[in-house]
Write a protein that holds these residues in place. Sequence first.
Motif, PDB file in Angstrom:
ATOM      1  N   ILE A 237       0.843  -1.203   0.000  1.00  0.00           N
ATOM      2  CA  ILE A 237       0.000   0.000   0.000  1.00  0.00           C
ATOM      3  C   ILE A 237       0.878   1.254   0.000  1.00  0.00           C
ATOM      4  CG2 ILE A 237      -1.495   1.405   1.476  1.00  0.00           C
ATOM      5  CD1 ILE A 237      -3.153  -0.969   2.051  1.00  0.00           C
ATOM      6  N   LEU A 238       1.931   1.241   0.806  1.00  0.00           N
ATOM      7  CA  LEU A 238       2.839   2.388   0.839  1.00  0.00           C
ATOM      8  C   LEU A 238       3.484   2.601  -0.523  1.00  0.00           C
ATOM      9  CD1 LEU A 238       4.761   1.739   4.211  1.00  0.00           C
ATOM     10  CD2 LEU A 238       2.479   2.691   3.872  1.00  0.00           C
ATOM     11  N   LEU A 239       3.869   1.498  -1.171  1.00  0.00           N
ATOM     12  CA  LEU A 239       4.543   1.593  -2.466  1.00  0.00           C
ATOM     13  C   LEU A 239       3.647   2.176  -3.553  1.00  0.00           C
ATOM     14  CD1 LEU A 239       6.414  -1.855  -2.476  1.00  0.00           C
ATOM     15  CD2 LEU A 239       7.407   0.401  -2.058  1.00  0.00           C
TER      16      LEU A 239
ATOM     17  N   ARG B  48      11.385   1.596  -8.662  1.00  0.00           N
ATOM     18  CA  ARG B  48      12.168   2.517  -7.832  1.00  0.00           C
ATOM     19  C   ARG B  48      13.669   2.309  -8.022  1.00  0.00           C
ATOM     20  NH1 ARG B  48       8.857   3.703  -2.229  1.00  0.00           N
ATOM     21  NH2 ARG B  48       6.877   4.165  -3.268  1.00  0.00           N
ATOM     22  N   TRP B  49      14.106   1.061  -8.097  1.00  0.00           N
ATOM     23  CA  TRP B  49      15.540   0.817  -8.242  1.00  0.00           C
ATOM     24  C   TRP B  49      16.006   1.110  -9.670  1.00  0.00           C
ATOM     25  CZ3 TRP B  49      19.115   0.608  -4.679  1.00  0.00           C
ATOM     26  CH2 TRP B  49      18.746   0.299  -3.374  1.00  0.00           C
TER      27      TRP B  49
ATOM     28  N   MET C 294      16.714  -8.101  -1.469  1.00  0.00           N
ATOM     29  CA  MET C 294      15.889  -7.684  -0.330  1.00  0.00           C
ATOM     30  C   MET C 294      14.658  -8.558  -0.141  1.00  0.00           C
ATOM     31  SD  MET C 294      15.947  -3.542  -0.298  1.00  0.00           S
ATOM     32  CE  MET C 294      15.532  -3.405  -2.015  1.00  0.00           C
ATOM     33  N   VAL C 295      13.954  -8.838  -1.238  1.00  0.00           N
ATOM     34  CA  VAL C 295      12.680  -9.545  -1.130  1.00  0.00           C
ATOM     35  C   VAL C 295      12.890 -11.020  -0.807  1.00  0.00           C
ATOM     36  CG1 VAL C 295      10.547 -10.160  -2.336  1.00  0.00           C
ATOM     37  CG2 VAL C 295      11.553  -7.887  -2.656  1.00  0.00           C
ATOM     38  N   SER C 296      13.900 -11.646  -1.387  1.00  0.00           N
ATOM     39  CA  SER C 296      14.131 -13.074  -1.134  1.00  0.00           C
ATOM     40  C   SER C 296      14.536 -13.331   0.313  1.00  0.00           C
ATOM     41  CB  SER C 296      15.203 -13.622  -2.076  1.00  0.00           C
ATOM     42  OG  SER C 296      16.461 -13.036  -1.816  1.00  0.00           O
ATOM     43  N   THR C 297      15.155 -12.342   0.943  1.00  0.00           N
ATOM     44  CA  THR C 297      15.578 -12.492   2.336  1.00  0.00           C
ATOM     45  C   THR C 297      14.586 -11.866   3.319  1.00  0.00           C
ATOM     46  OG1 THR C 297      16.917 -10.476   2.125  1.00  0.00           O
ATOM     47  CG2 THR C 297      18.023 -12.569   1.750  1.00  0.00           C
ATOM     48  N   ALA C 298      13.426 -11.412   2.801  1.00  0.00           N
ATOM     49  CA  ALA C 298      12.378 -10.811   3.643  1.00  0.00           C
ATOM     50  C   ALA C 298      12.931  -9.677   4.507  1.00  0.00           C
ATOM     51  CB  ALA C 298      11.718 -11.880   4.510  1.00  0.00           C
ATOM     52  N   THR C 299      13.728  -8.802   3.890  1.00  0.00           N
ATOM     53  CA  THR C 299      14.352  -7.685   4.602  1.00  0.00           C
ATOM     54  C   THR C 299      13.290  -6.721   5.129  1.00  0.00           C
ATOM     55  OG1 THR C 299      16.345  -7.831   3.257  1.00  0.00           O
ATOM     56  CG2 THR C 299      15.938  -5.735   4.367  1.00  0.00           C
ATOM     57  N   VAL C 300      13.445  -6.318   6.382  1.00  0.00           N
ATOM     58  CA  VAL C 300      12.547  -5.340   7.002  1.00  0.00           C
ATOM     59  C   VAL C 300      13.391  -4.203   7.558  1.00  0.00           C
ATOM     60  CG1 VAL C 300      10.858  -4.929   8.836  1.00  0.00           C
ATOM     61  CG2 VAL C 300      10.847  -7.112   7.589  1.00  0.00           C
TER      62      VAL C 300
ATOM     63  N   LYS D 226      14.590  -1.239   9.980  1.00  0.00           N
ATOM     64  CA  LYS D 226      14.519  -1.072  11.427  1.00  0.00           C
ATOM     65  C   LYS D 226      14.043   0.325  11.818  1.00  0.00           C
ATOM     66  CE  LYS D 226      18.071  -4.513  12.369  1.00  0.00           C
ATOM     67  NZ  LYS D 226      19.417  -4.771  12.952  1.00  0.00           N
ATOM     68  N   SER D 227      13.689   1.128  10.829  1.00  0.00           N
ATOM     69  CA  SER D 227      13.167   2.473  11.078  1.00  0.00           C
ATOM     70  C   SER D 227      12.677   3.024   9.761  1.00  0.00           C
ATOM     71  CB  SER D 227      14.262   3.398  11.636  1.00  0.00           C
ATOM     72  OG  SER D 227      15.251   3.625  10.651  1.00  0.00           O
ATOM     73  N   ALA D 228      11.961   4.137   9.824  1.00  0.00           N
ATOM     74  CA  ALA D 228      11.539   4.806   8.589  1.00  0.00           C
ATOM     75  C   ALA D 228      12.748   5.351   7.835  1.00  0.00           C
ATOM     76  CB  ALA D 228      10.559   5.928   8.909  1.00  0.00           C
ATOM     77  N   ALA D 229      13.744   5.828   8.580  1.00  0.00           N
ATOM     78  CA  ALA D 229      14.947   6.356   7.921  1.00  0.00           C
ATOM     79  C   ALA D 229      15.642   5.255   7.134  1.00  0.00           C
ATOM     80  CB  ALA D 229      15.896   6.951   8.971  1.00  0.00           C
ATOM     81  N   GLU D 230      15.747   4.070   7.715  1.00  0.00           N
ATOM     82  CA  GLU D 230      16.385   2.961   7.002  1.00  0.00           C
ATOM     83  C   GLU D 230      15.530   2.500   5.831  1.00  0.00           C
ATOM     84  OE1 GLU D 230      19.017  -0.289   8.916  1.00  0.00           O
ATOM     85  OE2 GLU D 230      17.060  -1.246   8.631  1.00  0.00           O
ATOM     86  N   ALA D 231      14.209   2.635   5.944  1.00  0.00           N
ATOM     87  CA  ALA D 231      13.319   2.255   4.838  1.00  0.00           C
ATOM     88  C   ALA D 231      13.622   3.069   3.587  1.00  0.00           C
ATOM     89  CB  ALA D 231      11.863   2.432   5.252  1.00  0.00           C
ATOM     90  N   LYS D 232      14.099   4.280   3.763  1.00  0.00           N
ATOM     91  CA  LYS D 232      14.483   5.086   2.601  1.00  0.00           C
ATOM     92  C   LYS D 232      15.707   4.486   1.906  1.00  0.00           C
ATOM     93  CE  LYS D 232      12.566   9.571   3.943  1.00  0.00           C
ATOM     94  NZ  LYS D 232      12.800  11.021   4.001  1.00  0.00           N
ATOM     95  N   GLU D 233      16.614   3.919   2.680  1.00  0.00           N
ATOM     96  CA  GLU D 233      17.803   3.314   2.093  1.00  0.00           C
ATOM     97  C   GLU D 233      17.439   2.092   1.242  1.00  0.00           C
ATOM     98  OE1 GLU D 233      20.551   2.582   5.291  1.00  0.00           O
ATOM     99  OE2 GLU D 233      20.163   4.556   6.174  1.00  0.00           O
ATOM    100  N   TYR D 234      16.391   1.384   1.642  1.00  0.00           N
ATOM    101  CA  TYR D 234      15.932   0.218   0.884  1.00  0.00           C
ATOM    102  C   TYR D 234      14.945   0.592  -0.226  1.00  0.00           C
ATOM    103  CZ  TYR D 234      17.792  -2.517   4.813  1.00  0.00           C
ATOM    104  OH  TYR D 234      18.608  -3.088   5.766  1.00  0.00           O
ATOM    105  N   LYS D 235      14.530   1.851  -0.253  1.00  0.00           N
ATOM    106  CA  LYS D 235      13.542   2.378  -1.202  1.00  0.00           C
ATOM    107  C   LYS D 235      12.123   1.871  -0.939  1.00  0.00           C
ATOM    108  CE  LYS D 235      16.854   3.391  -4.845  1.00  0.00           C
ATOM    109  NZ  LYS D 235      17.152   4.683  -4.204  1.00  0.00           N
TER     110      LYS D 235
END
Length: 774
Positions: free
Chosen positions: A573-575, A610-611, A631-637, A639-648
């Motif tokens: 939904i965010l995406l 995005r990438w 990211m998706v195959s390893t189910a990366t989450v 640890k913060s909203a700031a880090e979410a920007k690094e993952y896009k």
Amino acid sequence: MSEIRKAAVIGAGVMGAGIAAHIANAGVEVLLLDIVPEGATNRSAIAEKAVERLLKAEPAAFMSKRSAKLVKAGNIEDDLPALAECDWIVEAVVERLDVKQALYRKIDAVRKPGTAVSSNTSTIPLAALTEGLSDGFRRDFLITHFFNPPRYMRLLEIVSGPETDPATVARVSAFADVKLGKTVVTCKDTPGFIANRLGTYWMQLAVGEAFALGLTVEEADSVMGRPFGIPKTGVFGLLDLVGLDLMPHVQGSLERALPKDDPFQKTVRDIPLIRTMIETGLIGRKGKGGFYRLNREGGGKVKEAIDLASGSYRREEKARLPEVEAAAKNVGALLGATTPAGRYAVSVMARTLAYAAWLVPAAADDVVAIDDAMRLGYNWKWGPFELIDRIGAPALIAALDGMGEPVPEFLTLARDKTFYRVENGKRQYLGRDGIYRDIVRPEGVLLLSDIKLTAQPVLKNSSAAVWDLGDGVLCFEFTSKSNSLDEGIITLLGKASKLVKDKHKALVIYNEGSNFSVGANLGLALFACNIAAFGEVEKLVAAGQQAYQALKYATFPVVSAPAGMALGGGCEILLHSDAVQAHAESYIGLVECGVGVLPGWGGCKEMLTRWQTDPALPKGPMPAPSKVFEMVSTATVSKSAAEAKEYKFLRESDGITMNRDRLLADAKAKALALAENYVPPKPVDLTLPGPSGRVALEMAAESFHKRGIATKHDLVVASALAEVLTGGPADHIQPVTEAQVLELERAGFMKLIRTNATLARIESVLETGRPLRN
């Protein structure tokens, strides 16, 4: 009012370093100072090592590794003059009055006039801290008591003195609120302030009564947990978490500081077992164990609990107490039970709630401050006075009378009333004079719970509701269990979109649950698969894709405002939103591969987009799929909203709100700003590598399998994901459209959901909360 642009923290211990890290999380440069180690060649070694520990801390102290660059390590001999550049100086050194005062004199000699100086103490009165210091220092001095860990605990207790400049208090309070995300509770200059005074009273009473009544630690924690909205750690689990070795220090300081007639003094008991545990290093999770431990002897992992009578460990046993189970519907019934659990509940909680009433006005002027302090400082679901309203003041008074305990005058005042009520759409609290007053929200705070007091949803079904925020903005709220996404939410999203298009300006997607959404309803999916209703599952996948695409290309802006976990479909939904205004503590990721499927509502498509459009990534068809696959195959989450920007998972342009209570107002403001001259986005075609790229990704997954990191079914899931991310089986001369990627997502999802290994993973998640590693 001048802003706080640079800060300093003196004392690089656990608390001081944590405070410095969180100030850096706010984007503010902070100087971290400590003493010069004796004989050291590196004179700033203590502060530098503290920053190194912060970077490795779990839970993470920094919201992003980038924040660490804002912390400048130094020492108080060489770098004290740099305090002249700071707008706020926080002292977090050892709890000794002489040490603190000597430091204050040094600070006062170099700081600029008007610089706020505060102590993180919770045991030394402000009046004692400032005695004999200059008028200017006393004017700028206050106490700012953070709770550990500073990043995650929302409570900040602030104490000011009679000479403290109100403007200084207002400036620090505003910074703590908006930039640090704290709920500021104003306390009086009394020992322990509010949270630790009441919390320590509760803990000591709970421990002492468990010994006296012969309960096991499991039974005591079962009673002192969920029935009263207290975290499931209960009291013994909480002591293990914070450390038993802290208990004598906190108890001793309060015992010495409080008057002899204070009810706290009756809780002070010498318990030989606890003394022995501390002496032998059994101080909780940071030691060899505590009231609970994990026994790893013989290569096993056996959860054990200590026997309070013998002091020896035994296998932990889940407490099964019928009266505790019944308390989920009526907590008052637990206080009236004549069983050992009931006697324990009334002995501890009736006295604790009475002590809370006794602290008005001794420690705080009103019930709101005390309730905020316990909810935010000890993570209680309800504050003491909210609990009294749930139990009923007459029942509590009767319980106190039955034990021969005095009834505080303030509690008697509420005998025929409640401490909180709703009047004319406003939540009000009972004052000591018997008059109700409105709870006034700070400017910039908008809560959906307040809106609900006077409004009805404009749309509603069993899974979601839509509320009018005013100014042409609607709010879409998930109301399903755990905010899991289901057909009801997908259906109502379509209706809400039509309503906004016809009559409003923008849509905000937001709720006040502990998590934004943990993803799709796996229970419904498993049920459908078990009866071979795969057609229904595929219809839901298609409907979700259609609904999310409709959000993305709507004629109005959509702003999502997550807090807590936004996983799987919640992340998608965010995406698909035009913008996100995220709470700083948002944990975002596409975790579907962990349960044996892949993102099916456009998550792969949006992450590829995005990438691919990232200017920092090398050009060509392979870099974007490789990044997303990783990211998706390893189910990366994040640890913060700031880090979410690094993952896009979030864009750089997306906003971050530090204070949870300000999230909805910020999201609404963002939606209104976007609504001015809004133009929907245009589809982006993707350049993908085709089968050769898929093979490369599969080889990467195979290498992980050979190293024992990936399981057999992980390879099956990774292969399906690789096919989607590389564009399917055909070699691509022309760009791949969004529709084509969505079709691949849907096909890959349905292929995996039909496998027994995936169904076993889903069943494991539903039963244990963890995916099966099959």
